[in-house]
Every structure is written in structure tokens, then in C-alpha cells.
Write an enzyme that holds these catalytic residues in place. Structure first.
Site, PDB file in Angstrom:
ATOM      1  N   ASP A 106      -9.622  15.779   4.301  1.00 40.67           N
ATOM      2  CA  ASP A 106      -9.029  14.474   4.014  1.00 40.67           C
ATOM      3  C   ASP A 106     -10.062  13.351   4.106  1.00 40.67           C
ATOM      4  O   ASP A 106      -9.992  12.371   3.366  1.00 40.67           O
ATOM      5  CB  ASP A 106      -7.889  14.201   4.994  1.00 40.67           C
ATOM      6  CG  ASP A 106      -6.709  15.155   4.795  1.00 40.67           C
ATOM      7  OD1 ASP A 106      -6.669  15.824   3.745  1.00 40.67           O
ATOM      8  OD2 ASP A 106      -5.858  15.232   5.690  1.00 40.67           O
ATOM      9  N   GLY A 107     -11.016  13.495   5.022  1.00 40.61           N
ATOM     10  CA  GLY A 107     -12.051  12.478   5.162  1.00 40.61           C
ATOM     11  C   GLY A 107     -12.898  12.317   3.914  1.00 40.61           C
ATOM     12  O   GLY A 107     -13.395  11.223   3.626  1.00 40.61           O
ATOM     13  N   ASN A 196      -6.025   4.579   4.161  1.00 40.72           N
ATOM     14  CA  ASN A 196      -5.168   5.014   5.264  1.00 40.72           C
ATOM     15  C   ASN A 196      -4.693   3.850   6.129  1.00 40.72           C
ATOM     16  O   ASN A 196      -3.522   3.518   6.128  1.00 40.72           O
ATOM     17  CB  ASN A 196      -5.898   6.038   6.148  1.00 40.72           C
ATOM     18  CG  ASN A 196      -5.478   7.459   5.846  1.00 40.72           C
ATOM     19  OD1 ASN A 196      -4.652   7.705   4.974  1.00 40.72           O
ATOM     20  ND2 ASN A 196      -6.045   8.405   6.561  1.00 40.72           N
ATOM     21  N   ASP A 226      -3.068  -1.467  23.604  1.00 34.43           N
ATOM     22  CA  ASP A 226      -4.376  -0.944  23.196  1.00 34.43           C
ATOM     23  C   ASP A 226      -4.776  -1.415  21.807  1.00 34.43           C
ATOM     24  O   ASP A 226      -5.941  -1.339  21.433  1.00 34.43           O
ATOM     25  CB  ASP A 226      -4.372   0.585  23.232  1.00 34.43           C
ATOM     26  CG  ASP A 226      -4.551   1.127  24.645  1.00 34.43           C
ATOM     27  OD1 ASP A 226      -4.746   0.308  25.563  1.00 34.43           O
ATOM     28  OD2 ASP A 226      -4.487   2.355  24.828  1.00 34.43           O
TER      29      ASP A 226
END
Length: 355
Positions: A106-107, A196, A226
Site C-alpha cells: 500500500d505504501g 490517506n 495525542d
């Protein structure tokens, strides 16, 4: 409209989107995951097939050919001579490539998206990585599959992207900085196309992230925790789902806002229309700076006075489907994320019902 049947709007079936060529494609960009020895043989086989059997013009990155395992292969030298090369962030090939083939996970597809800041050629992604949620094709039958793409009339899904604009206050009083043609006086402006998600987090600081979130110019909330994830429907099954968000089909026009470990039990993920403009800034009383990344890349610090503006891009990523957008998505949910996978309940016979 209801009184006139001919005026009633019909919604297009998402599975009916097709890729057809006005003229046969002549050039293809092959993107290979760098420093992965397992991809060398598939890369060589594919390139030989494209150049010698399909007579395609093949574009590859210069850094791919810098691999000694490729450059030192004498049997592959004749094919290398036919390649057209380019360098990331330096050469614009957007008008030279008809479609893209990705070899990796996917990267690799996310990286392919980052190479095109405007219109993106159709992308065919082979599953040669670890997860493969966005890569529906298997390499075993690549010749017939690539041939089908070249001949046209295949299913396609338009994956929306986010257009992100980061404006930073100049930390030097006398300097005036301009980037990508944008002039902000004494500020620096940068733009990114994100497939994404945009992630704003507290970085190395031990303090809570404290950022203000605006929607169409109105302050809707302050994120304390966070950080926060702003994702596309495609990105809803990535970092966002790990942070507790829902999964959205890529054909749904929306933007998802997901807090990361919020300091409030009632702060749940929300989905907003694709047409809105989001803006993120450090709160005035924030104890520390924040950090932002775009599809896991270009990570940078955000200080007081800086802003991040996010809207839906008008340049989606046309992703070629193995079957169709609906079946491919549910297949990925099942095979990659094991969605709703459990042992079936035992059958209860009529005799057992009596006890």
C-alpha cells in the site's frame, strides 16, 4: 420533480465506473519499492513484457536503476537502454505517462500518489507487499491482466485526495519566503496532495496536543490528546480505523475527523461533507508545538501562528479494480482486516431445543 418521472435524478452505481481509452496507451510508469530484493525478478519480468511484447515506453525512477542488482545485470542491459528515467521532486512527467503500475504494498501506491500534485494517471497496483489493502492484483497472471488494462474497459474507482496547505510564519524577521508560487508576505506556504490522511500529533513532547479545529471558518472544537487524524474514505481503513473510526467506502464523498487518544470520553470520530474546509492551528494556550505528516511523509513542526488548511482535492487517484469497486473493497476487508471473521455458531438440532 416527483410529478415528472423524467426529471427524477438517478444515482450512478459505484460499481459501473469504467476505464476506457480514447486511444491505445503508449507509455507506462513502473514504480517499484526500493531496496526490496523480492521485487527484482517481478520488476524485470514486467519491464521485459512491456517493452518487448507490448512495445510500451517505460518510465522508471533514476534511483531504481541505481540498484546494483539491476544495473549490474548484463542480461537486463538491453531493456534498461529503452527506459525513460526521472527524479522525484525534480522532473514533471504528468503529461508523459498514460498509466501507472505499482509493485509493492500500500505504501507504494501512496508514494505514486505523491508524485502527482495534479492529475494522476490510472494506477494498477500489484500485491507484492505485506498488507495489500489497496493492491488488488496478484502478479501470477500479470500478462493477461496488464493486457486487459491496455485494451481498456476495466472497472475503476476514483479515490479522493485531500489538498493540504500549510502556512508557516517566518521565524526570521527580514526574510520573505515563497514556495510553490504562493506569496504570503513574510510567511512560507506549501501544498500537498494526500491520499490517506493528515496526522497532527504532539511529537516528542510529554504534554497533551492542544489544537483548534475550524470548519468553514467556525471553531468547532479544541483537540486535547495525542492528536487528530483527518482522513479520506480511502484512509479510513488505515490509521483512522486503528484509532477507533468507522470504515468508509472510497466512493463516499466525505472527510473523516478522528481524535488520537482524546482527553475526553465523549470525543468520538465524526464524518463531514467533502466540500467543507478544515483549518487546524495551535491553541493560544498550547504548552507545546505540534507535528504534522502527510501520508506518513514530509513530517514537520507546527508552531504558534502556523496553520493547516484541508479541503477535498479536485485531483483524485483513479485506481484500477480487479473486479469492481464494491467487491474489491469487501474482499480487502475480509482478507486483510479479517472484518467480522469468527467461528460460526453450532447448529442447534430439534432434540437439543427440548432441553
Amino acid at each position: 420533480m416527483l410529478q415528472n418521472p423524467h426529471a427524477v435524478m438517478h444515482i450512478q452505481d459505484p460499481a459501473s465506473q469504467r476505464l476506457t481509452w480514447n486511444k491505445p496507451p503508449k507509455s507506462v510508469l513502473v514504480i517499484k519499492k526500493i531496496q526490496d530484493a523480492s521485487l527484482l525478478q517481478p520488476f524485470k519480468e514486467l519491464c521485459v513484457f512491456l517493452t518487448e511484447q507490448k512495445n510500451m515506453i517505460v518510465y522508471v525512477e533514476s534511483k531504481v536503476l541505481a540498484d546494483t542488482a539491476i544495473a549490474g545485470d548484463e542480461s537486463f542491459g538491453a531493456v534498461i537502454q529503452k527506459f525513460c528515467t526521472f527524479r522525484e521532486d525534480l522532473d514533471d512527467i504528468s503529461n508523459r505517462v498514460d498509466f501507472i503500475i505499482c509493485l509493492g504494498g500500500d505504501g507504494t501506491l501512496l508514494y505514486a500518489s505523491s508524485l502527482f500534485q495534479e492529475s494522476v494517471p490510472p494506477v494498477m497496483a500489484f500485491h507484492l507487499g505485506s498488507l495489500g489493502f489497496l493492491t488488488p492484483f496478484k502478479f501470477d497472471t500479470y500478462q493477461s491482466q496488464v493486457t486487459q488494462i491496455i485494451e481498456g474497459n476495466t472497472a475503476i474507482i476514483l479515490r479522493s485526495r485531500l489538498r493540504v496547505r500549510v502556512v508557516k510564519e517566518s521565524r526570521e524577521k527580514k526574510s520573505i519566503i515563497m514556495t510553490n508560487g504562493d506569496s504570503e508576505g513574510s510567511r512560507k506556504s506549501m501544498q500537498y496532495q494526500v491520499l490517506n490522511e493528515v496526522v497532527v500529533d504532539r511529537g516528542p513532547s510529554s504534554y497533551l496536543s492542544n489544537v483548534d479545529l475550524f470548519l468553514d471558518g467556525h471553531l468547532i472544537t479544541t483537540v486535547q490528546g495525542d492528536g487528530v487524524i483527518v482522513s479520506t474514505p480511502t484512509g479510513s481503513t488505515a490509521y483512522a480505523v486503528a484509532a477507533g473510526a468507522s470504515m468508509i467506502h472510497p466512493n463516499v464523498p466525505a472527510i473523516m475527523i478522528t481524535p488520537i487518544c482524546p482527553h475526553s470520553l465523549s470525543f468520538r470520530p465524526i464524518v463531514v461533507p467533502a466540500g467543507v474546509e478544515l483549518k487546524i492551528m495551535l491553541s493560544r494556550d498550547a504548552r507545546n508545538t505540534a507535528w504534522v505528516s502527510f501520508d506518513g511523509r514530509k513530517r514537520q513542526e507546527i508552531c504558534h501562528g502556523d496553520s493547516i488548511t484541508i479541503t477535498t482535492s479536485c485531483f483524485p487517484v483513479p485506481s484500477i479494480c480487479f473486479r469492481d469497486p464494491v467487491n474489491d473493497w469487501f474482499e480487502s476487508l475480509s482478507q486483510c482486516l479479517h472484518w467480522n471473521v469468527r467461528k460460526k455458531q453450532n447448529y442447534l438440532s430439534s432434540e437439543e431445543e427440548e432441553f
